[in-house]
Scaffold this active site. Sequence first.
Site, PDB file in Angstrom:
ATOM      1  N   GLU A   3     106.314  20.209  -3.952  1.00 42.37           N
ATOM      2  CA  GLU A   3     107.060  20.816  -4.801  1.00 42.37           C
ATOM      3  C   GLU A   3     105.904  21.491  -4.468  1.00 42.37           C
ATOM      4  O   GLU A   3     104.841  20.973  -5.031  1.00 42.37           O
ATOM      5  CB  GLU A   3     107.353  20.670  -6.182  1.00 42.37           C
ATOM      6  CG  GLU A   3     108.995  20.216  -5.618  1.00 42.37           C
ATOM      7  CD  GLU A   3     109.499  19.541  -6.923  1.00 42.37           C
ATOM      8  OE1 GLU A   3     110.333  19.441  -7.221  1.00 42.37           O
ATOM      9  OE2 GLU A   3     108.579  18.709  -8.228  1.00 42.37           O
ATOM     10  N   LYS A  15     108.880  26.516 -16.675  1.00 42.85           N
ATOM     11  CA  LYS A  15     108.120  25.788 -15.783  1.00 42.85           C
ATOM     12  C   LYS A  15     108.942  26.019 -14.779  1.00 42.85           C
ATOM     13  O   LYS A  15     109.973  24.845 -15.017  1.00 42.85           O
ATOM     14  CB  LYS A  15     107.577  24.465 -15.416  1.00 42.85           C
ATOM     15  CG  LYS A  15     107.079  23.983 -14.714  1.00 42.85           C
ATOM     16  CD  LYS A  15     106.364  22.414 -15.057  1.00 42.85           C
ATOM     17  CE  LYS A  15     105.889  21.878 -13.498  1.00 42.85           C
ATOM     18  NZ  LYS A  15     105.818  20.074 -12.939  1.00 42.85           N
TER      19      LYS A  15
END
Length: 90
Positions: A3, A15
């Site tokens: 990721e 986030k």
Amino acid sequence: MKEKITKVNYKKRVKETQTIEGGFLALGFKRYITQYKIIENNFTSSIIRSTIKYEVDDKLSNLASIVNTKLVETLAKTVGKYLTEKKAPP
């Protein structure tokens, strides 16, 4: 699974990450994004709001049913347990 962090907002406590390799992309998803927002409940507790955004080809729409937030729930419980059991340094 790999990721990359695509958004961090310390003021809003947000986030966002996007899967760039493996995971749901390996199953055929075009995009898979997770967003976490920390919402202060009171001085001693917070709520983690998780959102999953994804894009999958119409031919693979049956895969959408496997998307859930169970992993996030497990992670939140584990971190919460660790934080509440951790003793403050002397």
